[in-house]
Scaffold this motif. Sequence first.
Motif, mmCIF file in Angstrom:
data_model
loop_
_atom_site.group_PDB
_atom_site.id
_atom_site.type_symbol
_atom_site.label_atom_id
_atom_site.label_comp_id
_atom_site.label_asym_id
_atom_site.label_seq_id
_atom_site.Cartn_x
_atom_site.Cartn_y
_atom_site.Cartn_z
ATOM 1 N N HIS A 368 -10.597 8.593 -10.142
ATOM 2 C CA HIS A 368 -10.223 7.516 -9.216
ATOM 3 C C HIS A 368 -8.894 6.938 -9.672
ATOM 4 C CE1 HIS A 368 -14.325 6.491 -7.166
ATOM 5 N NE2 HIS A 368 -13.960 7.735 -7.009
ATOM 6 N N TYR A 369 -7.852 7.480 -9.141
ATOM 7 C CA TYR A 369 -6.490 7.076 -9.486
ATOM 8 C C TYR A 369 -5.590 7.596 -8.373
ATOM 9 C CZ TYR A 369 -6.480 11.960 -10.966
ATOM 10 O OH TYR A 369 -6.628 13.326 -10.993
ATOM 11 N N ILE A 370 -4.322 7.228 -8.418
ATOM 12 C CA ILE A 370 -3.336 7.850 -7.536
ATOM 13 C C ILE A 370 -2.248 8.440 -8.421
ATOM 14 C CG2 ILE A 370 -1.714 7.563 -5.623
ATOM 15 C CD1 ILE A 370 -3.283 5.171 -4.683
ATOM 16 N N ASN A 371 -2.092 9.747 -8.314
ATOM 17 C CA ASN A 371 -1.084 10.432 -9.126
ATOM 18 C C ASN A 371 -0.475 11.576 -8.336
ATOM 19 O OD1 ASN A 371 0.443 10.862 -11.472
ATOM 20 N ND2 ASN A 371 -0.961 12.456 -12.169
ATOM 21 N N THR A 372 -0.211 11.342 -7.068
ATOM 22 C CA THR A 372 0.346 12.378 -6.205
ATOM 23 C C THR A 372 1.782 12.700 -6.574
ATOM 24 O OG1 THR A 372 -1.078 11.610 -4.419
ATOM 25 C CG2 THR A 372 0.745 13.031 -3.793
ATOM 26 N N PHE A 373 2.492 11.706 -7.098
ATOM 27 C CA PHE A 373 3.921 11.867 -7.384
ATOM 28 C C PHE A 373 4.247 11.646 -8.864
ATOM 29 C CE2 PHE A 373 3.131 9.890 -3.237
ATOM 30 C CZ PHE A 373 3.502 10.929 -2.409
ATOM 31 N N GLY A 374 3.210 11.664 -9.724
ATOM 32 C CA GLY A 374 3.429 11.433 -11.139
ATOM 33 C C GLY A 374 3.446 9.969 -11.522
ATOM 34 N N GLU A 375 2.916 9.107 -10.646
ATOM 35 C CA GLU A 375 2.969 7.668 -10.898
ATOM 36 C C GLU A 375 1.827 7.155 -11.754
ATOM 37 O OE1 GLU A 375 1.473 8.036 -6.581
ATOM 38 O OE2 GLU A 375 2.220 9.320 -8.201
ATOM 39 N N GLU A 376 0.734 7.917 -11.875
ATOM 40 C CA GLU A 376 -0.374 7.603 -12.797
ATOM 41 C C GLU A 376 -0.923 6.180 -12.618
ATOM 42 O OE1 GLU A 376 -1.962 9.519 -14.801
ATOM 43 O OE2 GLU A 376 -0.676 11.229 -15.271
ATOM 44 N N VAL A 377 -1.156 5.759 -11.390
ATOM 45 C CA VAL A 377 -1.712 4.432 -11.143
ATOM 46 C C VAL A 377 -3.230 4.502 -11.303
ATOM 47 C CG1 VAL A 377 -2.054 2.592 -9.445
ATOM 48 C CG2 VAL A 377 0.160 3.741 -9.617
ATOM 49 N N ILE A 378 -3.768 3.707 -12.234
ATOM 50 C CA ILE A 378 -5.202 3.662 -12.485
ATOM 51 C C ILE A 378 -5.772 2.348 -11.959
ATOM 52 C CG2 ILE A 378 -5.038 5.200 -14.469
ATOM 53 C CD1 ILE A 378 -5.289 2.755 -16.281
ATOM 54 N N ILE A 379 -7.088 2.254 -11.964
ATOM 55 C CA ILE A 379 -7.741 1.093 -11.361
ATOM 56 C C ILE A 379 -7.355 -0.198 -12.061
ATOM 57 C CG2 ILE A 379 -9.991 0.015 -10.907
ATOM 58 C CD1 ILE A 379 -11.101 2.814 -10.391
ATOM 59 N N ASP A 380 -7.216 -0.163 -13.379
ATOM 60 C CA ASP A 380 -6.817 -1.364 -14.104
ATOM 61 C C ASP A 380 -5.457 -1.872 -13.626
ATOM 62 O OD1 ASP A 380 -7.276 -3.293 -16.298
ATOM 63 O OD2 ASP A 380 -5.520 -2.342 -17.185
ATOM 64 N N ASN A 381 -4.507 -0.953 -13.360
ATOM 65 C CA ASN A 381 -3.218 -1.352 -12.791
ATOM 66 C C ASN A 381 -3.401 -2.029 -11.446
ATOM 67 O OD1 ASN A 381 -1.666 1.820 -13.761
ATOM 68 N ND2 ASN A 381 -2.059 0.004 -14.993
ATOM 69 N N ALA A 382 -4.235 -1.409 -10.609
ATOM 70 C CA ALA A 382 -4.459 -1.941 -9.267
ATOM 71 C C ALA A 382 -5.073 -3.332 -9.299
ATOM 72 C CB ALA A 382 -5.352 -0.988 -8.468
ATOM 73 N N GLU A 383 -6.067 -3.520 -10.171
ATOM 74 C CA GLU A 383 -6.727 -4.828 -10.247
ATOM 75 C C GLU A 383 -5.741 -5.920 -10.669
ATOM 76 O OE1 GLU A 383 -9.559 -5.391 -9.141
ATOM 77 O OE2 GLU A 383 -10.842 -3.643 -9.364
ATOM 78 N N GLN A 384 -4.889 -5.609 -11.642
ATOM 79 C CA GLN A 384 -3.903 -6.589 -12.084
ATOM 80 C C GLN A 384 -2.919 -6.925 -10.968
ATOM 81 O OE1 GLN A 384 -2.074 -6.290 -16.035
ATOM 82 N NE2 GLN A 384 -3.445 -4.582 -16.483
ATOM 83 N N ALA A 385 -2.474 -5.898 -10.246
ATOM 84 C CA ALA A 385 -1.497 -6.109 -9.182
ATOM 85 C C ALA A 385 -2.089 -6.902 -8.017
ATOM 86 C CB ALA A 385 -0.962 -4.764 -8.690
ATOM 87 N N VAL A 386 -3.313 -6.579 -7.646
ATOM 88 C CA VAL A 386 -3.977 -7.298 -6.553
ATOM 89 C C VAL A 386 -4.205 -8.759 -6.934
ATOM 90 C CG1 VAL A 386 -6.123 -7.477 -5.233
ATOM 91 C CG2 VAL A 386 -5.033 -5.247 -5.558
#
Length: 505
Positions: A368-386
């Motif tokens: 469960h992450y987004i890494n389509t372009f090499g950005e390596e966004v994980i859930i912990d990143n998303a929670e902090q940003a939201v």
Amino acid sequence: MPIINSIVSLLSSKRLKSIDDFRKRPFETQECILKRLIETAKSTEWGKMHDFASIGSIETFQQRTPIQDYNQVKPFIERIRSGEQNVLWPTEIRWFAKSSGTTEDKSKFIPVSNESLEEIHFQGGKDTLTVYTNNYPETGIYSGKGLTLGGSHQIDKLNDKAFTGDLSAILIENIPFWADLMRTPSQKVALIPDFEEKMRRIAEEAIPLNVTYFAGVPSWNLVLMKYILEHTGKKNLFEVWPNMELFIHGGVSFTPYREQYRKLLPSDYMNYMETYNASEGFFALQDDPSSSDMLLMLDYSIFYEFIPMDRFFDDNVTPLTIADVQTGVNYAIVITTNGGLWRYVIGDTVEFTSLYPHKIKITGRTKHYINTFGEEVIIDNAEQAVKAACNATGAIINEYTAAPIYMGNNGTGGHEWLFEFQKMPANMDAFIDTLDQKLISINSDYEAKRYKNITLQRPVVHALKQGVFYQWLKESGKLGGQNKVPRLFNARDYVEKLLTINEKL
């Protein structure tokens, strides 16, 4: 009340000493756990296959026993579900926890032995109350009942002597009598399969009682609590249950739900305690109210190994034991348990926030992450940003998910975020910009891909209609229990379905 608390405190003192012991001797504790598991299972089919009888060290165990995911262990589990025994674990296994929210969008059936119920799951529940009572000696939770929102179970399709269901339903079915006296609703109501009918029946049973705490997944408890307020016409939950003081939560991050719970329970005296429990086991609990990280419970019948995520797909990687982990590194968890799971990758990722004692925070899922372009966004990143975006704009969210936008003719891609807001942002552009800038500040890979919009464009954000996520879960047969919305997914499957439902509502 003081008498009850004194008795609980007296009974808990020995356990608190044991917890203190594994804090100081983590590796020795884990080493003993593994030796006991190997010795117990040496005569099973799995034990004979890997010659457990001759294993005398962790190193030999790691060399001889393969790391496996569900697809690799599934043939053995299917045989047990069909009625075979002594395959992965020596004692009879009749219960299988049906895993929800799997990354493959398929059901997983996790074997649950009597030993794992007693020594892992129930021990985790007891320790949660033990630690809470130690932190709050004047607590009043024992004067009333705890409200637990569980799932349901059914006869296994492969074997009429076995059962499958949500872990919560399995726990309720097997709960010790003394614990059953402390909880509501009744077992009959708790195991109702239809979530909406269950809510109605829980309201009927629980509203007249003195409920002092409740436990479960934040998202589904939020739905239940809002229903109870609508049913009673009360403004907040203290008007229904004046002595409410604790919410024990787990399953998903509490961050997106915190503001909504503060509105439902408007008091500085309301306490929140996070636990890390899953179908595979009970792993950690929040032992310090002033810190959000959790103590890894090292003396349950679980042996832990950890794979650094930057080497997760390396076939030659040797996972680390508790003796060699470091703080600030993202690890995938590998577990060996008395439920018959041997070096099993559960799919969660964690980061150690401290050593001695070993405390963790959940950072996401291995898939469960987004890494389509090499950005390596994980859930912990998303929670902090939201969280940052909500704080900056006064927004409150019910649910959200995100997925990649694939590169078009202009050669750039992006991320598409779907939010169901309880309270809309004061300024949507400010919300998007804060979300974007926070991700840039905490994720260097995302920052590099966002540079001058060369690879990633500014995020696209949709405000969905109320009830879209609920309808999606309903249509997917995932209402209630431990089901949850995937926060991030590296494909557009979920996003496309949600957008279609949004158009229809």
